[in-house]
Design a protein around this motif. Structure first.
Motif, short mmCIF file in Angstrom:
data_model
loop_
_atom_site.label_atom_id
_atom_site.label_comp_id
_atom_site.label_asym_id
_atom_site.label_seq_id
_atom_site.Cartn_x
_atom_site.Cartn_y
_atom_site.Cartn_z
N CYS A 1 0.96 -1.23 -0.02
CA CYS A 1 0.14 0.00 0.02
C CYS A 1 0.86 1.35 0.13
CB CYS A 1 -0.91 0.19 1.22
SG CYS A 1 -0.25 0.14 2.69
N ILE A 2 1.97 1.34 0.58
CA ILE A 2 2.95 2.41 0.59
C ILE A 2 3.42 2.69 -0.90
CG2 ILE A 2 5.22 3.23 1.62
CD1 ILE A 2 4.87 1.22 3.81
N GLY A 3 3.77 1.56 -1.50
CA GLY A 3 4.34 1.99 -2.98
C GLY A 3 3.29 2.32 -3.60
N TYR A 4 1.91 2.01 -3.66
CA TYR A 4 0.88 2.21 -4.48
C TYR A 4 0.54 3.75 -4.26
CZ TYR A 4 -1.05 -2.22 -6.36
OH TYR A 4 -1.29 -3.23 -7.11
N SER A 5 0.50 4.18 -2.94
CA SER A 5 0.29 5.73 -2.64
C SER A 5 1.40 6.49 -3.20
CB SER A 5 -0.22 5.72 -1.15
OG SER A 5 -1.06 5.14 -0.82
N SER A 6 2.49 6.12 -2.78
CA SER A 6 3.85 6.65 -3.26
C SER A 6 3.73 7.05 -4.82
CB SER A 6 4.80 6.10 -2.94
OG SER A 6 6.04 6.77 -3.44
N MET A 7 3.22 6.08 -5.67
CA MET A 7 3.34 6.14 -6.88
C MET A 7 2.05 6.94 -7.55
SD MET A 7 3.27 3.12 -9.88
CE MET A 7 4.89 3.07 -10.67
N HIS B 1 -2.44 1.95 7.42
CA HIS B 1 -2.64 2.01 5.81
C HIS B 1 -2.60 3.16 5.09
CE1 HIS B 1 -4.06 -0.24 2.43
NE2 HIS B 1 -4.74 0.84 2.09
N ASP B 2 -1.75 3.04 3.85
CA ASP B 2 -1.67 4.57 3.29
C ASP B 2 -2.62 4.61 2.04
OD1 ASP B 2 1.76 5.09 3.28
OD2 ASP B 2 1.01 3.69 4.59
N SER C 1 -10.54 11.36 -1.48
CA SER C 1 -9.61 10.70 -1.12
C SER C 1 -9.67 9.22 -1.90
CB SER C 1 -10.17 10.13 0.32
OG SER C 1 -9.90 11.53 1.22
N ILE C 2 -8.58 8.50 -2.10
CA ILE C 2 -8.62 7.30 -3.04
C ILE C 2 -7.42 6.57 -2.32
CG2 ILE C 2 -6.95 8.49 -4.51
CD1 ILE C 2 -8.69 7.07 -6.85
N ASP C 3 -7.75 5.13 -2.32
CA ASP C 3 -6.76 4.27 -2.13
C ASP C 3 -6.29 3.55 -3.15
OD1 ASP C 3 -5.62 1.83 -1.04
OD2 ASP C 3 -6.57 2.33 1.00
N PRO C 4 -5.26 3.58 -3.82
CA PRO C 4 -5.06 3.03 -5.20
C PRO C 4 -4.80 1.45 -4.82
CG PRO C 4 -3.23 4.48 -4.65
CD PRO C 4 -4.25 4.76 -3.58
N SER C 5 -4.37 1.02 -3.54
CA SER C 5 -4.19 -0.49 -3.63
C SER C 5 -5.51 -1.10 -3.30
CB SER C 5 -3.27 -0.71 -2.41
OG SER C 5 -3.82 -0.39 -1.19
N LEU C 6 -6.43 -0.52 -2.67
CA LEU C 6 -7.72 -1.05 -2.39
C LEU C 6 -8.71 -1.12 -3.89
CD1 LEU C 6 -9.03 0.26 1.02
CD2 LEU C 6 -8.26 -2.17 0.54
N SER C 7 -8.30 -0.13 -4.71
CA SER C 7 -8.84 -0.08 -5.92
C SER C 7 -8.58 -0.92 -6.71
CB SER C 7 -8.55 1.41 -6.46
OG SER C 7 -9.24 1.63 -7.60
N ASP C 8 -7.13 -1.11 -7.01
CA ASP C 8 -6.77 -2.36 -7.53
C ASP C 8 -7.15 -3.82 -7.19
OD1 ASP C 8 -5.29 -3.52 -9.53
OD2 ASP C 8 -3.34 -3.67 -8.56
N ILE C 9 -7.36 -3.91 -5.91
CA ILE C 9 -7.71 -5.48 -5.33
C ILE C 9 -9.06 -5.46 -5.43
CG2 ILE C 9 -7.39 -7.05 -3.64
CD1 ILE C 9 -4.86 -5.40 -2.62
N PHE C 10 -9.98 -4.58 -4.86
CA PHE C 10 -11.17 -4.76 -4.46
C PHE C 10 -12.28 -3.93 -5.40
CE2 PHE C 10 -9.42 -6.00 -0.42
CZ PHE C 10 -9.61 -7.05 -0.32
#
Length: 158
Positions: free
Chosen positions: A66-72, A118-119, A133-142
């Motif tokens: 999640c850190i890398g997703y948010s960083s990117m 969580h990031d 507010s957006i969570d790119p890792s949750l978006s990718d997975i769920f």
């Protein structure tokens, strides 16, 4: 981590992807979120391992937590903001918080220190006050497009 604005994108392939998707477009907060998220989820696969947070390296490894997703995401969003000359209008920040589902903090059920927080990301229109507010890792997975912030007691992921 790469600082307030994330990492500077230096990888030409990533810069080309951003340019291709933003060329001849007027950017608003929604378009920036959509473009930054779409490139992020196209480029990355979720990993529970410790991975780089530098988008210029992630383009090769293709794995991030999640850190890398948010960083990117943050680096892409800020690259768009800077390239379009709208730094005084829109800001993107990498944030750190807790995940809740139906009002229940799910971190209490996860014993790994990996899940202590969580990031995610927050885009703000500085003129109108609009926030996404957006969570790119949750978006990718769920396939969760946006997240809701319960409190403003969040840490910037700087």
């Amino acid at each position: 981590m790469g600082g307030v604005y994330g990492f500077e994108i230096t990888n030409q392939e990533l810069l080309n992807k951003i340019e291709l998707r933003t060329k001849n477009q007027v950017m608003d907060i929604g378009k920036i979120a959509k473009i930054a998220k779409s490139i992020t989820v196209e480029e990355l696969n979720f990993s529970f391992e410790k991975e780089s947070t530098d988008p210029n390296k992630l383009i090769t490894t293709k794995k991030a937590n999640c850190i890398g997703y948010s960083s990117m995401f943050n680096s892409f969003a800020n690259q768009i903001i800077i390239s379009k000359g709208i730094t005084g209008e829109i800001e993107s920040k990498h944030k750190i918080g807790k995940l809740e589902l139906l009002g229940l903090n799910i971190h209490q059920f996860l014993k790994s220190p990996f899940f202590r927080d969580h990031d995610f990301n927050q885009l703000r229109n500085l003129k109108t006050g609009e926030v996404i507010s957006i969570d790119p890792s949750l978006s990718d997975i769920f396939w969760i497009e946006k997240v809701t912030i319960k409190t403003n007691k969040l840490k910037d992921g700087e």
